[in-house]
Scaffold this active site. Structure first.
Site, short mmCIF file in Angstrom:
data_model
loop_
_atom_site.label_atom_id
_atom_site.label_comp_id
_atom_site.label_asym_id
_atom_site.label_seq_id
_atom_site.Cartn_x
_atom_site.Cartn_y
_atom_site.Cartn_z
CD1 TRP A 184 -7.95 3.39 -1.62
CD2 TRP A 184 -9.54 4.58 -2.64
NE1 TRP A 184 -7.80 4.70 -1.24
CE2 TRP A 184 -8.77 5.46 -1.85
CE3 TRP A 184 -10.61 5.12 -3.39
CZ2 TRP A 184 -9.01 6.83 -1.78
CZ3 TRP A 184 -10.84 6.50 -3.31
CH2 TRP A 184 -10.04 7.33 -2.52
CG HIS B 104 -5.73 -2.47 0.60
ND1 HIS B 104 -4.96 -2.13 -0.49
CD2 HIS B 104 -5.23 -1.74 1.62
CE1 HIS B 104 -4.06 -1.24 -0.15
NE2 HIS B 104 -4.20 -0.99 1.14
CB SER C 179 -0.94 -0.07 1.20
OG SER C 179 -2.05 0.72 0.95
C1 GTR Z 1 -5.34 4.61 1.79
C2 GTR Z 1 -4.71 5.43 0.69
C3 GTR Z 1 -4.04 4.50 -0.27
C4 GTR Z 1 -3.16 3.48 0.44
C5 GTR Z 1 -3.74 3.01 1.76
C6 GTR Z 1 -2.77 2.29 2.69
O1 GTR Z 1 -6.10 5.33 2.65
O2 GTR Z 1 -5.72 6.16 0.06
O3 GTR Z 1 -3.31 5.24 -1.23
O4 GTR Z 1 -1.90 3.97 0.62
O5 GTR Z 1 -4.28 4.03 2.49
O6 GTR Z 1 -1.61 2.65 2.79
O7 GTR Z 1 -3.24 1.36 3.36
#
Ligand code: GTR
Length: 425
Positions: free
Chosen positions: A356, A406, A265
């Site tokens: 996302w 995610h 991420s």
């Molecule tokens: C989210 C962000 C993403 C990603 C994520 C993470 O809120 O929008 O770009 O980086 O966090 O790091 O888990």
């Protein structure tokens, strides 16, 4: 105060709030493939001046540098200067850790600039019996003690984002959060296959908040400076820099062969930028790295530059803000970040429910970067490859889209380890 003034002031405030929120409000995220704008991505093999690149030498000499400099100055931001001092010390070691499977070392790294200093700890496990092990290096989100239930791992003192599920309260890690993120780190699997693992808590490099008074940036300030200059580093570039400082130690540890940099991420974005900036990383893995990571910006699917710059104004350089909701103006796209890593092995991974992060944008990005790998006779994602759930494509430039959300799972690690077998030993 006259009655008139008491009504005028709240009215003015209301108006001010309405105007500023209208100016910063972001369009709803798009998850509809039919609403993806018509876009074309820049050709990595044509220079900004329109010259065609036909071999790896021309790529290195003419194209790679201009793309690199664009990412450096306009997206992640430049590191302002060299360090004054660097030191490391093994502060703890056990040659019989994790039930005899591993050697554990905890290394305190100290960096100094302008008489200011910052320290961070590397937690390193090396497999017993493999004297020259490849190592995965990656940041963790809440402290080294969260990746394992090993009672000897030092608990970070640094600022920590509260997370009730992970038992992080009052912005401080405690014993209560030991092992809470073991699910994301397949440490036993890595050790069993002869790999080591090194991890650092990213908050020890730069706390993840929109505040430039602390962390790595503040060491580099000139008299009176309170935040990085327009083209200078945001937090992602600072985290990438921290990975390189961890590498400074790892490359001198005689029990380590190759280092593969990994991140999930936001930390996947940092790992990709670290891979692009530091040639010492033998392989690079961006897990669910999304917007500002592997995903194409110009598709505007899921998180956009406008959204990321609003929610996390400290992640990129200030200069990147001019592309918020103006992705079409960018003379590069993220496939060219991937291309900067060529010809070294690179793994881009998505999860099908992680919309996302735009799994399709990550796949296309890997596909569009492949022509640069091909200049070096390396394989990547060909134009006939299709993106299918749980069907990894394990070339030098590899890709998979896992089922689920995610996250980082054992499935991801199984693929990374099997892929690393092809180059890291
Ligand atoms: C989210 C962000 C993403 C990603 C994520 C993470 O809120 O929008 O770009 O980086 O966090 O790091 O888990």
């Amino acid at each position: 105060m006259t009655p008139n003034q008491t009504t005028v002031k709240p009215l003015f405030l209301l108006l001010f709030t309405l105007i500023t929120s209208a100016l910063t409000a972001q369009p709803e995220a798009n998850y509809d493939e039919t609403k993806v704008p018509k876009f074309s991505v820049p050709d990595p093999l044509v220079t900004f001046g329109g010259e065609a690149i036909t071999d790896s030498q021309q790529w290195e000499e003419k194209r790679k540098l201009e793309i690199y400099q664009f990412f450096e100055k306009q997206i992640y931001g430049k590191v302002p200067a060299l360090l004054d001092e660097y030191s490391f010390k093994v502060i703890e070691q056990d040659n019989n850790a994790l039930g005899g499977k591993a050697q554990r070392k905890q290394i305190a790294v100290g960096i100094k600039k302008n008489n200011r200093s910052l320290n961070f700890n590397i937690l390193l496990y090396l497999p017993i019996g493999n004297e020259n092990a490849p190592v995965f290096l990656g940041y963790n989100f809440h402290g080294n003690h969260t990746v394992t239930d090993d009672p000897n791992v030092i608990i970070t003192e640094a600022w920590n984002e509260n997370n009730e599920d992970l038992k992080i309260r009052n912005n401080k890690a405690t014993e209560a959060s030991r092992g809470v993120r073991m699910n994301r780190w397949a440490i036993d699997k890595m050790l069993d296959k002869g790999y080591g693992i090194a991890t650092v808590y990213y908050g020890e490099i730069d706390p993840d908040k929109n505040d430039f008074s602390d962390g790595l940036h503040s060491l580099f300030y000139e008299e009176g400076q309170t935040k990085p200059k327009t083209n200078e580093w945001g937090s992602i570039a600072a985290w990438a820099y921290g990975l390189s400082r961890a590498m400074d130690y790892l490359e001198n540890d005689t029990n380590i062969s190759n280092v593969i940099v990994f991140g999930h991420s936001r930390l996947g974005k940092a790992a990709l930028w670290a891979g692009a900036t530091d040639l010492r990383f033998a392989g690079v893995i961006g897990n669910d790295s999304g917007c500002g990571g592997a995903a194409l910006s110009k598709r505007k699917f899921g998180e956009t530059i406008g959204q990321i710059n609003t929610s996390f104004p400290h992640w990129f350089s200030e200069s990147f803000k001019k592309y918020s909701n103006k992705e079409e103006m960018l003379p590069v796209d993220q496939h060219e970040l991937l291309a900067l890593i060529a010809p070294r092995p690179l793994y881009v991974a998505s999860a099908v429910e992680d919309e996302w992060a735009d799994p399709k944008g990550e796949f296309l990005s890997a596909q569009y970067a492949t022509k640069v790998y091909e200049l070096y006779d390396k394989k990547g994602i060909s134009s006939t490859d299709v993106q299918e759930v749980n069907h990894p494509i394990k070339q030098t430039l590899a890709y998979h889209m896992r089922s689920g959300k995610h996250d980082v799972t054992d499935y991801d690690w199984d693929q990374y380890i099997a892929w690393a077998e092809t180059f890291a030993k």
